[in-house]
Design an enzyme around this catalytic site. Sequence first.
Site, PDB file in Angstrom:
ATOM      1  N   GLY A  46       0.835  -1.202   0.000  1.00  0.00           N
ATOM      2  CA  GLY A  46       0.000   0.000   0.000  1.00  0.00           C
ATOM      3  C   GLY A  46       0.863   1.243   0.000  1.00  0.00           C
ATOM      4  N   GLN A  51       3.067  10.035   1.018  1.00  0.00           N
ATOM      5  CA  GLN A  51       4.402   9.438   1.145  1.00  0.00           C
ATOM      6  C   GLN A  51       5.320   9.825  -0.010  1.00  0.00           C
ATOM      7  OE1 GLN A  51       2.485   5.387   1.935  1.00  0.00           O
ATOM      8  NE2 GLN A  51       4.479   5.187   2.917  1.00  0.00           N
ATOM      9  N   CYS A  95       6.177  -0.100   6.816  1.00  0.00           N
ATOM     10  CA  CYS A  95       5.812   1.057   6.012  1.00  0.00           C
ATOM     11  C   CYS A  95       7.007   1.470   5.169  1.00  0.00           C
ATOM     12  CB  CYS A  95       5.404   2.201   6.948  1.00  0.00           C
ATOM     13  SG  CYS A  95       4.919   3.703   6.095  1.00  0.00           S
ATOM     14  N   LEU A  96       6.757   1.801   3.907  1.00  0.00           N
ATOM     15  CA  LEU A  96       7.852   2.204   3.022  1.00  0.00           C
ATOM     16  C   LEU A  96       8.505   3.506   3.507  1.00  0.00           C
ATOM     17  CD1 LEU A  96       6.267   1.350  -0.452  1.00  0.00           C
ATOM     18  CD2 LEU A  96       8.020   0.045   0.782  1.00  0.00           C
ATOM     19  N   HIS A 137      -4.279   1.783   7.581  1.00  0.00           N
ATOM     20  CA  HIS A 137      -2.899   2.307   7.598  1.00  0.00           C
ATOM     21  C   HIS A 137      -2.755   3.434   6.562  1.00  0.00           C
ATOM     22  CE1 HIS A 137       1.653   1.456   7.657  1.00  0.00           C
ATOM     23  NE2 HIS A 137       1.496   2.268   6.620  1.00  0.00           N
ATOM     24  N   GLU A 138      -3.311   3.214   5.369  1.00  0.00           N
ATOM     25  CA  GLU A 138      -3.182   4.224   4.298  1.00  0.00           C
ATOM     26  C   GLU A 138      -4.015   5.473   4.592  1.00  0.00           C
ATOM     27  OE1 GLU A 138      -0.775   3.843   2.401  1.00  0.00           O
ATOM     28  OE2 GLU A 138      -0.490   1.743   2.886  1.00  0.00           O
ATOM     29  N   HIS A 141      -2.163   7.757   6.772  1.00  0.00           N
ATOM     30  CA  HIS A 141      -1.179   8.590   6.063  1.00  0.00           C
ATOM     31  C   HIS A 141      -1.819   9.887   5.563  1.00  0.00           C
ATOM     32  CE1 HIS A 141       2.529   6.351   5.913  1.00  0.00           C
ATOM     33  NE2 HIS A 141       1.957   5.269   5.436  1.00  0.00           N
TER      34      HIS A 141
HETATM   35 ZN    ZN Z   1       2.775   3.377   5.391  1.00  0.00          ZN
END
Ligand code: ZN
Length: 171
Positions: A46, A51, A95-96, A137-138, A141
Amino acid sequence: MAVLDILRAPDPRLHAIGIPVEKVDRGVRKTMDDLLETLYHKNGIGLAAIQAGIQKRVVVIDLGERNGIPLKPLLMANPELQWVSPATQKTQEGCLSVPGYYENVVRPLEIRVSYLDENNQNQLLSARDLLADCIQHEIDHLNGVLFIEHISSLKRHLILSKLRKEKKQRR
Ligand SMILES: [Zn+2]
Protein backbone atom coordinates in the site's frame (compact mmCIF):
# COMPACT_ATOMS: atom_id res chain seq x y z
CA MET A 1 4.03 6.07 -15.38
CA ALA A 2 6.92 6.96 -13.17
CA VAL A 3 8.58 5.64 -10.03
CA LEU A 4 8.32 8.34 -7.37
CA ASP A 5 10.71 9.09 -4.49
CA ILE A 6 9.26 8.03 -1.15
CA LEU A 7 9.71 10.25 1.90
CA ARG A 8 11.34 8.60 4.89
CA ALA A 9 10.60 9.38 8.51
CA PRO A 10 11.38 11.61 10.22
CA ASP A 11 10.11 14.14 7.70
CA PRO A 12 7.57 16.89 8.45
CA ARG A 13 5.96 16.36 5.03
CA LEU A 14 4.76 12.94 6.24
CA HIS A 15 2.55 14.78 8.71
CA ALA A 16 0.82 16.91 6.07
CA ILE A 17 -2.94 16.42 5.73
CA GLY A 18 -4.11 15.27 2.30
CA ILE A 19 -6.51 17.53 0.44
CA PRO A 20 -9.69 15.85 -0.90
CA VAL A 21 -9.82 15.24 -4.64
CA GLU A 22 -12.72 17.01 -6.35
CA LYS A 23 -12.91 14.52 -9.18
CA VAL A 24 -10.77 11.66 -10.42
CA ASP A 25 -9.62 13.30 -13.65
CA ARG A 26 -6.57 12.52 -15.79
CA GLY A 27 -4.22 14.24 -13.36
CA VAL A 28 -5.45 12.19 -10.38
CA ARG A 29 -5.44 9.06 -12.49
CA LYS A 30 -1.78 9.71 -13.35
CA THR A 31 -0.97 10.10 -9.65
CA MET A 32 -2.69 6.73 -9.01
CA ASP A 33 -0.71 5.07 -11.81
CA ASP A 34 2.59 6.53 -10.59
CA LEU A 35 1.87 5.44 -7.02
CA LEU A 36 1.04 1.93 -8.22
CA GLU A 37 4.25 1.69 -10.24
CA THR A 38 6.23 2.93 -7.21
CA LEU A 39 4.45 0.39 -4.99
CA TYR A 40 5.45 -2.49 -7.29
CA HIS A 41 9.00 -1.15 -7.60
CA LYS A 42 9.33 -1.17 -3.78
CA ASN A 43 7.48 -4.46 -3.24
CA GLY A 44 4.98 -2.82 -0.94
CA ILE A 45 1.27 -3.55 -0.46
CA GLY A 46 0.00 0.00 0.00
CA LEU A 47 1.10 3.55 -0.69
CA ALA A 48 -0.44 6.96 -0.02
CA ALA A 49 0.21 10.09 -2.10
CA ILE A 50 1.45 11.89 1.05
CA GLN A 51 4.40 9.44 1.14
CA ALA A 52 5.49 10.76 -2.25
CA GLY A 53 5.08 14.37 -1.11
CA ILE A 54 1.78 14.75 -3.00
CA GLN A 55 -0.77 16.37 -0.70
CA LYS A 56 -3.86 14.63 -2.08
CA ARG A 57 -6.21 12.07 -0.56
CA VAL A 58 -5.17 9.29 -2.92
CA VAL A 59 -3.99 5.77 -2.02
CA VAL A 60 -3.22 2.56 -3.88
CA ILE A 61 -3.29 -0.97 -2.46
CA ASP A 62 -2.32 -4.29 -3.96
CA LEU A 63 -2.18 -7.35 -1.73
CA GLY A 64 -1.05 -9.51 -4.64
CA GLU A 65 -3.08 -12.67 -4.29
CA ARG A 66 -5.19 -14.57 -1.86
CA ASN A 67 -5.36 -18.37 -1.95
CA GLY A 68 -3.63 -18.27 -5.32
CA ILE A 69 -6.23 -15.93 -6.83
CA PRO A 70 -4.74 -12.63 -8.02
CA LEU A 71 -6.47 -9.59 -6.53
CA LYS A 72 -7.19 -6.46 -8.50
CA PRO A 73 -5.26 -3.41 -7.25
CA LEU A 74 -7.39 -0.90 -5.36
CA LEU A 75 -7.06 2.73 -6.48
CA MET A 76 -8.85 5.06 -4.10
CA ALA A 77 -9.47 8.78 -3.84
CA ASN A 78 -11.00 10.31 -0.71
CA PRO A 79 -11.27 6.99 1.17
CA GLU A 80 -13.35 7.41 4.29
CA LEU A 81 -14.23 4.88 6.98
CA GLN A 82 -18.01 4.57 7.26
CA TRP A 83 -18.00 1.88 9.92
CA VAL A 84 -15.51 -0.08 11.96
CA SER A 85 -16.13 -3.25 13.95
CA PRO A 86 -15.75 -3.30 17.71
CA ALA A 87 -13.67 -6.47 17.23
CA THR A 88 -9.99 -5.75 16.73
CA GLN A 89 -6.98 -7.52 15.25
CA LYS A 90 -3.28 -7.26 15.94
CA THR A 91 -1.18 -7.09 12.78
CA GLN A 92 2.54 -6.71 12.26
CA GLU A 93 2.85 -3.59 10.12
CA GLY A 94 5.67 -2.04 8.17
CA CYS A 95 5.81 1.06 6.01
CA LEU A 96 7.85 2.20 3.02
CA SER A 97 8.38 5.50 4.89
CA VAL A 98 9.68 3.66 7.98
CA PRO A 99 11.93 1.17 6.18
CA GLY A 100 13.20 -1.84 8.06
CA TYR A 101 10.95 -1.65 11.12
CA TYR A 102 7.94 -3.84 11.86
CA GLU A 103 5.66 -3.52 14.87
CA ASN A 104 2.32 -4.92 16.01
CA VAL A 105 -0.58 -2.51 15.65
CA VAL A 106 -4.12 -3.08 16.96
CA ARG A 107 -6.92 -1.89 14.67
CA PRO A 108 -10.56 -2.82 13.97
CA LEU A 109 -10.89 -6.22 12.32
CA GLU A 110 -13.62 -5.22 9.86
CA ILE A 111 -14.38 -1.93 8.16
CA ARG A 112 -16.62 -0.34 5.58
CA VAL A 113 -14.96 2.32 3.44
CA SER A 114 -16.34 4.71 0.83
CA TYR A 115 -14.13 6.13 -1.92
CA LEU A 116 -13.96 7.30 -5.52
CA ASP A 117 -12.41 4.74 -7.84
CA GLU A 118 -10.10 5.35 -10.81
CA ASN A 119 -13.18 5.99 -13.00
CA ASN A 120 -14.57 8.63 -10.61
CA GLN A 121 -17.30 6.24 -9.44
CA ASN A 122 -18.48 6.15 -5.82
CA GLN A 123 -17.70 2.83 -4.19
CA LEU A 124 -18.49 1.23 -0.85
CA LEU A 125 -16.28 -1.66 0.15
CA SER A 126 -16.43 -4.04 3.09
CA ALA A 127 -13.05 -5.41 4.12
CA ARG A 128 -11.56 -7.48 6.91
CA ASP A 129 -8.24 -8.93 8.03
CA LEU A 130 -5.16 -7.72 6.13
CA LEU A 131 -7.09 -5.60 3.62
CA ALA A 132 -8.94 -3.78 6.41
CA ASP A 133 -5.65 -3.21 8.21
CA CYS A 134 -3.94 -1.92 5.08
CA ILE A 135 -6.78 0.50 4.21
CA GLN A 136 -6.70 1.92 7.75
CA HIS A 137 -2.90 2.31 7.60
CA GLU A 138 -3.18 4.22 4.30
CA ILE A 139 -6.03 6.47 5.51
CA ASP A 140 -3.83 7.32 8.50
CA HIS A 141 -1.18 8.59 6.06
CA LEU A 142 -3.73 10.97 4.53
CA ASN A 143 -4.21 12.39 8.02
CA GLY A 144 -0.47 12.74 8.61
CA VAL A 145 -0.27 9.71 10.91
CA LEU A 146 2.41 6.99 10.73
CA PHE A 147 1.86 3.47 12.12
CA ILE A 148 4.57 4.06 14.72
CA GLU A 149 2.20 6.57 16.32
CA HIS A 150 0.09 3.56 17.37
CA ILE A 151 2.94 1.93 19.32
CA SER A 152 4.54 2.88 22.63
CA SER A 153 6.34 6.21 22.63
CA LEU A 154 9.49 4.45 23.86
CA LYS A 155 9.58 2.18 20.78
CA ARG A 156 8.64 5.05 18.49
CA HIS A 157 11.45 7.29 19.72
CA LEU A 158 13.93 4.44 19.39
CA ILE A 159 12.91 3.82 15.77
CA LEU A 160 12.94 7.53 14.90
CA SER A 161 16.37 8.09 16.42
CA LYS A 162 17.75 5.13 14.44
CA LEU A 163 16.18 6.44 11.23
CA ARG A 164 17.60 9.89 11.95
CA LYS A 165 21.09 8.39 12.31
CA GLU A 166 20.71 6.44 9.06
CA LYS A 167 19.70 9.63 7.26
CA LYS A 168 22.79 11.45 8.53
CA GLN A 169 25.10 8.65 7.43
CA ARG A 170 23.59 8.70 3.98
CA ARG A 171 24.29 12.38 3.42
ZN1 ZN B 1 2.78 3.38 5.39
